[in-house]
Design a protein around this motif. Structure first.
Motif, PDB file in Angstrom:
ATOM      1  N   PRO A 100      19.008  12.350  -6.231  1.00 52.61           N
ATOM      2  CA  PRO A 100      19.572  12.506  -7.582  1.00 52.61           C
ATOM      3  C   PRO A 100      19.384  11.266  -8.463  1.00 52.61           C
ATOM      4  O   PRO A 100      19.991  11.184  -9.534  1.00 52.61           O
ATOM      5  N   GLY A 101      18.574  10.305  -7.995  1.00 56.39           N
ATOM      6  CA  GLY A 101      18.330   9.114  -8.797  1.00 56.39           C
ATOM      7  C   GLY A 101      18.712   7.812  -8.130  1.00 56.39           C
ATOM      8  O   GLY A 101      18.806   6.766  -8.787  1.00 56.39           O
ATOM      9  N   ILE A 102      18.902   7.828  -6.826  1.00 62.01           N
ATOM     10  CA  ILE A 102      19.300   6.625  -6.085  1.00 62.01           C
ATOM     11  C   ILE A 102      18.068   5.771  -5.789  1.00 62.01           C
ATOM     12  O   ILE A 102      17.036   6.282  -5.331  1.00 62.01           O
ATOM     13  N   TYR A 110      19.436   6.167   2.503  1.00 62.50           N
ATOM     14  CA  TYR A 110      18.109   5.568   2.436  1.00 62.50           C
ATOM     15  C   TYR A 110      17.236   6.351   1.452  1.00 62.50           C
ATOM     16  O   TYR A 110      16.766   7.449   1.774  1.00 62.50           O
ATOM     17  N   PRO A 111      17.008   5.816   0.250  1.00 64.17           N
ATOM     18  CA  PRO A 111      16.183   6.541  -0.726  1.00 64.17           C
ATOM     19  C   PRO A 111      14.693   6.362  -0.457  1.00 64.17           C
ATOM     20  O   PRO A 111      14.219   5.248  -0.213  1.00 64.17           O
ATOM     21  N   HIS A 112      13.964   7.464  -0.491  1.00 60.72           N
ATOM     22  CA  HIS A 112      12.511   7.452  -0.316  1.00 60.72           C
ATOM     23  C   HIS A 112      11.884   8.275  -1.439  1.00 60.72           C
ATOM     24  O   HIS A 112      11.485   9.429  -1.236  1.00 60.72           O
ATOM     25  N   GLY A 113      11.847   7.718  -2.637  1.00 57.85           N
ATOM     26  CA  GLY A 113      11.247   8.439  -3.746  1.00 57.85           C
ATOM     27  C   GLY A 113      12.025   9.675  -4.120  1.00 57.85           C
ATOM     28  O   GLY A 113      13.184   9.600  -4.553  1.00 57.85           O
ATOM     29  N   ASP A 142       0.854  -1.195   0.000  1.00 58.84           N
ATOM     30  CA  ASP A 142       0.000   0.000   0.000  1.00 58.84           C
ATOM     31  C   ASP A 142       0.890   1.245   0.000  1.00 58.84           C
ATOM     32  O   ASP A 142       1.550   1.537   1.001  1.00 58.84           O
ATOM     33  N   PRO A 143       0.936   2.009  -1.084  1.00 57.88           N
ATOM     34  CA  PRO A 143       1.833   3.170  -1.156  1.00 57.88           C
ATOM     35  C   PRO A 143       1.517   4.256  -0.140  1.00 57.88           C
ATOM     36  O   PRO A 143       2.365   5.105   0.139  1.00 57.88           O
ATOM     37  N   THR A 144       0.312   4.276   0.425  1.00 60.48           N
ATOM     38  CA  THR A 144      -0.032   5.316   1.400  1.00 60.48           C
ATOM     39  C   THR A 144       0.609   5.082   2.763  1.00 60.48           C
ATOM     40  O   THR A 144       0.565   5.963   3.627  1.00 60.48           O
ATOM     41  N   THR A 145       1.219   3.912   2.972  1.00 60.63           N
ATOM     42  CA  THR A 145       1.819   3.616   4.272  1.00 60.63           C
ATOM     43  C   THR A 145       3.231   4.164   4.419  1.00 60.63           C
ATOM     44  O   THR A 145       3.745   4.281   5.533  1.00 60.63           O
ATOM     45  N   GLY A 146       3.901   4.454   3.294  1.00 60.56           N
ATOM     46  CA  GLY A 146       5.293   4.881   3.364  1.00 60.56           C
ATOM     47  C   GLY A 146       6.270   3.735   3.498  1.00 60.56           C
ATOM     48  O   GLY A 146       7.473   3.963   3.683  1.00 60.56           O
ATOM     49  N   VAL A 147       5.780   2.492   3.410  1.00 62.23           N
ATOM     50  CA  VAL A 147       6.637   1.311   3.559  1.00 62.23           C
ATOM     51  C   VAL A 147       6.895   0.701   2.179  1.00 62.23           C
ATOM     52  O   VAL A 147       5.959   0.490   1.402  1.00 62.23           O
ATOM     53  N   ARG A 148       8.163   0.419   1.870  1.00 61.83           N
ATOM     54  CA  ARG A 148       8.532  -0.249   0.620  1.00 61.83           C
ATOM     55  C   ARG A 148       9.575  -1.321   0.919  1.00 61.83           C
ATOM     56  O   ARG A 148      10.349  -1.192   1.870  1.00 61.83           O
ATOM     57  N   MET A 149       9.584  -2.377   0.121  1.00 63.75           N
ATOM     58  CA  MET A 149      10.654  -3.365   0.188  1.00 63.75           C
ATOM     59  C   MET A 149      11.751  -2.906  -0.773  1.00 63.75           C
ATOM     60  O   MET A 149      11.513  -2.734  -1.975  1.00 63.75           O
ATOM     61  N   VAL A 150      12.952  -2.690  -0.236  1.00 69.40           N
ATOM     62  CA  VAL A 150      14.053  -2.101  -1.014  1.00 69.40           C
ATOM     63  C   VAL A 150      15.302  -2.980  -0.867  1.00 69.40           C
ATOM     64  O   VAL A 150      15.606  -3.459   0.223  1.00 69.40           O
ATOM     65  N   SER A 151      16.006  -3.159  -1.967  1.00 67.95           N
ATOM     66  CA  SER A 151      17.260  -3.925  -1.955  1.00 67.95           C
ATOM     67  C   SER A 151      18.450  -2.981  -1.805  1.00 67.95           C
ATOM     68  O   SER A 151      18.386  -1.806  -2.178  1.00 67.95           O
ATOM     69  N   GLY A 152      19.518  -3.518  -1.280  1.00 67.97           N
ATOM     70  CA  GLY A 152      20.723  -2.723  -1.130  1.00 67.97           C
ATOM     71  C   GLY A 152      21.834  -3.518  -0.481  1.00 67.97           C
ATOM     72  O   GLY A 152      21.763  -4.748  -0.367  1.00 67.97           O
ATOM     73  N   ILE A 153      22.855  -2.797  -0.048  1.00 67.86           N
ATOM     74  CA  ILE A 153      24.075  -3.422   0.479  1.00 67.86           C
ATOM     75  C   ILE A 153      24.438  -2.828   1.834  1.00 67.86           C
ATOM     76  O   ILE A 153      24.344  -1.616   2.044  1.00 67.86           O
ATOM     77  N   LEU A 156      20.119  10.760   4.643  1.00 68.73           N
ATOM     78  CA  LEU A 156      21.535  10.452   4.835  1.00 68.73           C
ATOM     79  C   LEU A 156      21.872  10.443   6.314  1.00 68.73           C
ATOM     80  O   LEU A 156      21.458  11.326   7.056  1.00 68.73           O
ATOM     81  N   GLY A 157      22.641   9.446   6.710  1.00 66.43           N
ATOM     82  CA  GLY A 157      23.033   9.391   8.116  1.00 66.43           C
ATOM     83  C   GLY A 157      24.507   9.050   8.247  1.00 66.43           C
ATOM     84  O   GLY A 157      25.162   8.663   7.284  1.00 66.43           O
TER      85      GLY A 157
END
Length: 320
Positions: A197-199, A217-220, A77-88, A225-226
Protein backbone atom coordinates in the motif's frame (compact mmCIF):
# COMPACT_ATOMS: atom_id res chain seq x y z
CA UNK A 1 42.11 -29.32 -5.61
CA UNK A 2 42.48 -29.68 -9.35
CA UNK A 3 39.98 -28.18 -11.76
CA UNK A 4 39.13 -31.75 -12.78
CA UNK A 5 37.69 -32.60 -9.37
CA UNK A 6 34.06 -33.71 -9.50
CA UNK A 7 31.96 -31.81 -6.97
CA UNK A 8 28.34 -32.61 -6.16
CA UNK A 9 26.45 -30.00 -4.14
CA UNK A 10 23.39 -31.49 -2.44
CA UNK A 11 20.67 -28.90 -1.81
CA UNK A 12 18.92 -26.36 -4.02
CA UNK A 13 18.24 -23.53 -1.59
CA UNK A 14 20.20 -20.35 -0.94
CA UNK A 15 23.14 -22.19 0.61
CA UNK A 16 23.38 -24.79 -2.14
CA UNK A 17 23.06 -22.34 -5.01
CA UNK A 18 25.46 -19.82 -3.47
CA UNK A 19 28.04 -22.49 -2.70
CA UNK A 20 27.68 -23.89 -6.20
CA UNK A 21 28.23 -20.45 -7.74
CA UNK A 22 31.26 -19.76 -5.55
CA UNK A 23 32.87 -23.11 -6.45
CA UNK A 24 32.19 -22.68 -10.15
CA UNK A 25 33.60 -19.18 -10.19
CA UNK A 26 36.72 -20.55 -8.48
CA UNK A 27 37.22 -22.75 -11.55
CA UNK A 28 35.77 -26.04 -10.29
CA UNK A 29 33.22 -28.36 -11.89
CA UNK A 30 29.91 -28.53 -10.02
CA UNK A 31 26.73 -30.57 -10.26
CA UNK A 32 23.85 -29.52 -8.02
CA UNK A 33 21.47 -32.23 -6.80
CA UNK A 34 18.07 -31.41 -5.29
CA UNK A 35 14.44 -32.42 -5.59
CA UNK A 36 13.42 -28.76 -5.96
CA UNK A 37 15.49 -25.89 -7.29
CA UNK A 38 15.07 -23.32 -5.79
CA UNK A 39 14.22 -24.97 -2.47
CA UNK A 40 10.92 -24.14 -0.73
CA UNK A 41 12.34 -22.92 2.58
CA UNK A 42 14.62 -20.39 0.88
CA UNK A 43 11.73 -19.21 -1.29
CA UNK A 44 9.72 -18.58 1.89
CA UNK A 45 12.34 -16.33 3.51
CA UNK A 46 11.64 -12.62 4.18
CA UNK A 47 14.58 -11.91 3.77
CA UNK A 48 16.61 -9.27 5.60
CA UNK A 49 20.31 -9.48 6.35
CA UNK A 50 20.99 -9.94 10.06
CA UNK A 51 22.55 -12.77 12.13
CA UNK A 52 19.51 -14.17 13.94
CA UNK A 53 19.93 -16.49 16.96
CA UNK A 54 22.88 -18.33 15.43
CA UNK A 55 26.26 -19.52 16.72
CA UNK A 56 29.27 -19.65 17.00
CA UNK A 57 29.50 -15.87 17.03
CA UNK A 58 33.17 -15.48 16.04
CA UNK A 59 32.62 -17.42 12.80
CA UNK A 60 29.09 -16.05 12.27
CA UNK A 61 30.47 -12.52 12.40
CA UNK A 62 32.99 -13.18 9.63
CA UNK A 63 30.48 -15.08 7.48
CA UNK A 64 27.95 -12.27 7.91
CA UNK A 65 30.47 -9.59 6.94
CA UNK A 66 31.39 -11.48 3.78
CA UNK A 67 27.74 -11.80 2.80
CA UNK A 68 27.07 -8.15 3.65
CA UNK A 69 29.81 -7.05 1.27
CA UNK A 70 28.48 -9.29 -1.50
CA UNK A 71 24.89 -8.12 -1.08
CA UNK A 72 25.98 -4.49 -1.14
CA UNK A 73 27.58 -5.14 -4.52
CA UNK A 74 24.52 -6.99 -5.83
CA UNK A 75 22.20 -4.18 -4.73
CA UNK A 76 23.43 -2.14 -7.68
CA UNK A 77 21.77 -4.56 -10.12
CA UNK A 78 17.93 -4.58 -10.04
CA UNK A 79 17.80 -8.06 -11.62
CA UNK A 80 19.25 -9.62 -8.46
CA UNK A 81 16.32 -8.80 -6.17
CA UNK A 82 18.73 -7.26 -3.64
CA UNK A 83 18.24 -3.68 -2.37
CA UNK A 84 19.72 -1.65 0.48
CA UNK A 85 16.73 -0.58 2.60
CA UNK A 86 16.48 1.53 5.76
CA UNK A 87 14.14 0.83 8.62
CA UNK A 88 13.68 0.21 12.32
CA UNK A 89 13.97 -2.74 14.67
CA UNK A 90 12.18 -2.01 17.93
CA UNK A 91 11.35 -3.67 21.25
CA UNK A 92 8.66 -3.18 23.86
CA UNK A 93 11.29 -3.03 26.58
CA UNK A 94 14.75 -1.53 26.79
CA UNK A 95 17.17 -3.75 24.88
CA UNK A 96 20.88 -3.34 24.14
CA UNK A 97 22.13 -3.03 20.58
CA UNK A 98 22.76 -6.43 18.96
CA UNK A 99 26.33 -7.66 18.51
CA UNK A 100 26.11 -7.17 14.74
CA UNK A 101 25.32 -3.47 15.08
CA UNK A 102 29.02 -2.58 14.79
CA UNK A 103 29.04 -3.93 11.23
CA UNK A 104 26.66 -1.20 10.01
CA UNK A 105 27.99 2.35 9.65
CA UNK A 106 24.60 4.08 9.98
CA UNK A 107 23.31 2.07 12.96
CA UNK A 108 21.86 4.43 15.60
CA UNK A 109 19.38 4.50 18.47
CA UNK A 110 15.90 5.76 17.60
CA UNK A 111 14.42 8.90 19.09
CA UNK A 112 11.24 8.24 21.06
CA UNK A 113 9.05 9.92 18.42
CA UNK A 114 10.31 7.45 15.78
CA UNK A 115 8.87 4.47 17.64
CA UNK A 116 5.33 3.09 17.37
CA UNK A 117 3.08 3.33 20.41
CA UNK A 118 3.95 0.71 23.01
CA UNK A 119 7.63 0.39 22.08
CA UNK A 120 10.35 1.41 24.54
CA UNK A 121 13.50 1.20 22.42
CA UNK A 122 14.62 0.76 18.86
CA UNK A 123 17.38 1.20 16.32
CA UNK A 124 17.50 2.55 12.79
CA UNK A 125 19.87 1.13 10.18
CA UNK A 126 20.26 0.18 6.52
CA UNK A 127 20.73 -3.43 5.43
CA UNK A 128 20.26 -5.64 2.38
CA UNK A 129 16.65 -6.70 1.83
CA UNK A 130 16.33 -9.63 -0.55
CA UNK A 131 13.30 -10.54 -2.67
CA UNK A 132 13.91 -14.28 -2.49
CA UNK A 133 12.05 -15.59 -5.58
CA UNK A 134 13.85 -13.00 -7.72
CA UNK A 135 17.20 -13.55 -6.00
CA UNK A 136 17.11 -17.34 -6.21
CA UNK A 137 16.33 -17.19 -9.93
CA UNK A 138 19.27 -14.82 -10.32
CA UNK A 139 21.54 -17.30 -8.48
CA UNK A 140 20.29 -20.14 -10.67
CA UNK A 141 21.04 -18.15 -13.83
CA UNK A 142 24.49 -17.29 -12.52
CA UNK A 143 25.09 -20.94 -11.61
CA UNK A 144 24.19 -22.16 -15.10
CA UNK A 145 26.07 -19.36 -16.81
CA UNK A 146 29.20 -20.44 -14.94
CA UNK A 147 28.80 -23.97 -16.30
CA UNK A 148 27.00 -25.71 -13.46
CA UNK A 149 24.53 -28.51 -14.08
CA UNK A 150 21.36 -29.33 -12.16
CA UNK A 151 20.21 -32.88 -11.41
CA UNK A 152 16.68 -33.07 -10.03
CA UNK A 153 16.86 -35.89 -7.51
CA UNK A 154 15.86 -36.65 -3.93
CA UNK A 155 19.06 -37.66 -2.14
CA UNK A 156 18.25 -39.92 0.80
CA UNK A 157 21.84 -41.00 1.49
CA UNK A 158 25.23 -39.62 0.55
CA UNK A 159 26.02 -43.12 -0.74
CA UNK A 160 23.56 -42.43 -3.55
CA UNK A 161 25.73 -39.61 -4.91
CA UNK A 162 27.68 -41.10 -7.78
CA UNK A 163 30.58 -39.83 -9.87
CA UNK A 164 31.78 -37.30 -7.30
CA UNK A 165 35.11 -36.95 -5.51
CA UNK A 166 33.71 -34.25 -3.21
CA UNK A 167 30.17 -33.89 -1.85
CA UNK A 168 29.04 -30.57 -0.39
CA UNK A 169 26.15 -31.08 2.01
CA UNK A 170 23.95 -27.97 1.73
CA UNK A 171 20.71 -29.88 2.23
CA UNK A 172 19.25 -27.64 4.91
CA UNK A 173 16.89 -29.58 7.16
CA UNK A 174 17.86 -32.83 5.43
CA UNK A 175 21.52 -32.00 5.93
CA UNK A 176 21.39 -33.51 9.40
CA UNK A 177 19.74 -36.69 8.13
CA UNK A 178 22.39 -37.12 5.45
CA UNK A 179 25.15 -36.60 8.00
CA UNK A 180 23.61 -38.71 10.77
CA UNK A 181 23.47 -35.54 12.86
CA UNK A 182 20.71 -35.56 15.48
CA UNK A 183 21.32 -31.93 16.50
CA UNK A 184 19.35 -30.49 13.56
CA UNK A 185 15.71 -29.59 14.18
CA UNK A 186 13.06 -27.65 12.22
CA UNK A 187 11.61 -24.29 13.21
CA UNK A 188 8.56 -23.65 11.08
CA UNK A 189 8.17 -20.17 9.64
CA UNK A 190 5.23 -18.59 7.84
CA UNK A 191 4.92 -15.31 5.93
CA UNK A 192 1.99 -13.59 4.27
CA UNK A 193 2.58 -11.70 1.00
CA UNK A 194 0.28 -8.73 0.36
CA UNK A 195 0.01 -5.91 -2.15
CA UNK A 196 2.15 -2.98 -1.07
CA UNK A 197 0.00 0.00 0.00
CA UNK A 198 3.01 2.32 -0.25
CA UNK A 199 5.48 1.10 2.38
CA UNK A 200 9.14 1.76 1.60
CA UNK A 201 10.94 1.03 4.90
CA UNK A 202 11.18 -2.24 6.81
CA UNK A 203 10.03 -2.69 10.39
CA UNK A 204 10.78 -5.58 12.71
CA UNK A 205 10.15 -6.25 16.36
CA UNK A 206 12.71 -7.86 18.62
CA UNK A 207 10.43 -10.52 20.06
CA UNK A 208 13.17 -12.56 21.71
CA UNK A 209 12.34 -16.27 21.78
CA UNK A 210 8.63 -15.82 21.10
CA UNK A 211 7.07 -17.98 18.38
CA UNK A 212 5.06 -14.93 17.20
CA UNK A 213 7.22 -12.60 15.12
CA UNK A 214 6.47 -9.18 13.67
CA UNK A 215 8.26 -8.04 10.52
CA UNK A 216 7.32 -5.91 7.53
CA UNK A 217 9.56 -6.26 4.48
CA UNK A 218 8.65 -4.14 1.42
CA UNK A 219 9.71 -5.47 -1.99
CA UNK A 220 8.41 -3.01 -4.56
CA UNK A 221 4.80 -3.92 -5.38
CA UNK A 222 4.53 -6.44 -2.53
CA UNK A 223 5.19 -6.59 1.20
CA UNK A 224 6.24 -9.76 3.01
CA UNK A 225 4.67 -9.92 6.48
CA UNK A 226 5.89 -12.17 9.23
CA UNK A 227 5.85 -14.32 10.96
CA UNK A 228 6.08 -17.44 13.08
CA UNK A 229 8.87 -19.53 14.62
CA UNK A 230 7.38 -22.85 15.75
CA UNK A 231 10.16 -24.95 17.21
CA UNK A 232 10.09 -28.61 16.22
CA UNK A 233 7.47 -28.21 13.48
CA UNK A 234 8.33 -28.94 9.85
CA UNK A 235 5.00 -28.96 7.99
CA UNK A 236 4.80 -26.70 4.94
CA UNK A 237 1.03 -26.27 4.75
CA UNK A 238 -0.05 -22.69 5.44
CA UNK A 239 -2.08 -22.05 8.59
CA UNK A 240 -5.01 -19.63 7.96
CA UNK A 241 -5.32 -18.72 11.65
CA UNK A 242 -1.61 -17.96 11.92
CA UNK A 243 -1.83 -15.92 8.71
CA UNK A 244 -4.65 -13.77 10.12
CA UNK A 245 -2.65 -13.19 13.32
CA UNK A 246 0.41 -12.17 11.27
CA UNK A 247 -1.59 -9.57 9.34
CA UNK A 248 -3.15 -8.27 12.56
CA UNK A 249 0.24 -7.87 14.25
CA UNK A 250 1.68 -6.04 11.26
CA UNK A 251 -1.43 -3.85 10.89
CA UNK A 252 -0.98 -2.71 14.48
CA UNK A 253 2.20 -1.01 13.23
CA UNK A 254 1.02 -0.04 9.73
CA UNK A 255 -2.82 0.12 9.74
CA UNK A 256 -2.99 0.28 5.92
CA UNK A 257 -1.90 -3.37 5.84
CA UNK A 258 -5.21 -4.51 7.36
CA UNK A 259 -6.99 -4.19 4.01
CA UNK A 260 -4.08 -5.00 1.70
CA UNK A 261 -5.06 -7.85 -0.66
CA UNK A 262 -3.30 -11.12 0.15
CA UNK A 263 -1.27 -12.47 -2.75
CA UNK A 264 0.37 -15.58 -1.31
CA UNK A 265 1.38 -17.54 1.76
CA UNK A 266 4.95 -18.75 2.16
CA UNK A 267 5.97 -21.49 4.59
CA UNK A 268 9.38 -22.97 5.28
CA UNK A 269 11.21 -24.99 7.92
CA UNK A 270 14.37 -23.32 9.18
CA UNK A 271 17.19 -25.91 9.61
CA UNK A 272 18.31 -25.08 13.13
CA UNK A 273 21.31 -26.40 15.04
CA UNK A 274 23.14 -25.31 18.23
CA UNK A 275 26.03 -24.27 15.96
CA UNK A 276 26.29 -23.92 12.19
CA UNK A 277 28.28 -26.80 10.73
CA UNK A 278 30.90 -25.88 8.13
CA UNK A 279 33.57 -28.55 8.18
CA UNK A 280 35.12 -31.44 6.26
CA UNK A 281 34.51 -35.12 6.93
CA UNK A 282 35.85 -38.23 5.22
CA UNK A 283 33.17 -40.41 3.63
CA UNK A 284 34.55 -43.74 2.52
CA UNK A 285 38.03 -44.09 1.09
CA UNK A 286 37.94 -41.66 -1.82
CA UNK A 287 35.21 -39.12 -1.03
CA UNK A 288 35.29 -36.05 1.19
CA UNK A 289 32.12 -34.39 2.44
CA UNK A 290 32.15 -30.66 3.07
CA UNK A 291 29.23 -29.86 5.36
CA UNK A 292 27.43 -26.51 5.15
CA UNK A 293 24.14 -26.66 7.05
CA UNK A 294 22.39 -25.73 10.30
CA UNK A 295 22.03 -21.99 9.58
CA UNK A 296 18.59 -21.64 11.21
CA UNK A 297 16.92 -18.39 10.23
CA UNK A 298 20.22 -16.89 9.05
CA UNK A 299 20.81 -18.94 5.92
CA UNK A 300 20.74 -15.95 3.57
CA UNK A 301 22.78 -13.79 5.95
CA UNK A 302 25.54 -16.41 6.17
CA UNK A 303 25.29 -17.77 2.62
CA UNK A 304 28.21 -16.03 0.92
CA UNK A 305 30.50 -16.26 3.93
CA UNK A 306 29.94 -19.99 4.35
CA UNK A 307 30.24 -20.53 0.58
CA UNK A 308 33.61 -18.76 0.48
CA UNK A 309 34.82 -20.90 3.37
CA UNK A 310 33.77 -24.05 1.51
CA UNK A 311 35.76 -22.83 -1.52
CA UNK A 312 38.77 -22.30 0.71
CA UNK A 313 38.44 -25.79 2.16
CA UNK A 314 38.12 -27.28 -1.30
CA UNK A 315 41.20 -25.42 -2.50
CA UNK A 316 43.35 -27.01 0.22
CA UNK A 317 42.33 -30.55 -0.63
CA UNK A 318 44.37 -32.82 -2.85
CA UNK A 319 42.68 -34.11 -5.95
CA UNK A 320 41.89 -37.86 -5.75
Amino acid sequence: MSVGARIAVVGGGASGLTTGVALLEAGLSVRLMAAEVPGPTSLAAGAMWGPYLVEPWARVREWSLTSLSEFRSLAGDPTTGVRMVSGIEAARNSTPAPEWSTMLPDFRMCESDELPTGFASGYRFTVPLIDMPVYLEYLLRRFRRAGGTVQHATVCSLDEVEDASVIVNCAGLRGGDLAGDLDVRPIRGQHVVVENPGITEFFSEDTGLSSDLLCIYPHGDIVVLGGTALDGEAGLQDDPEAARAIVDRCASIRPELAKAPVIAHRVGARPTRPAVRVEAENHGTRITVLHNYGHGGSGVTLSWGCAREIVGMAATMNAP
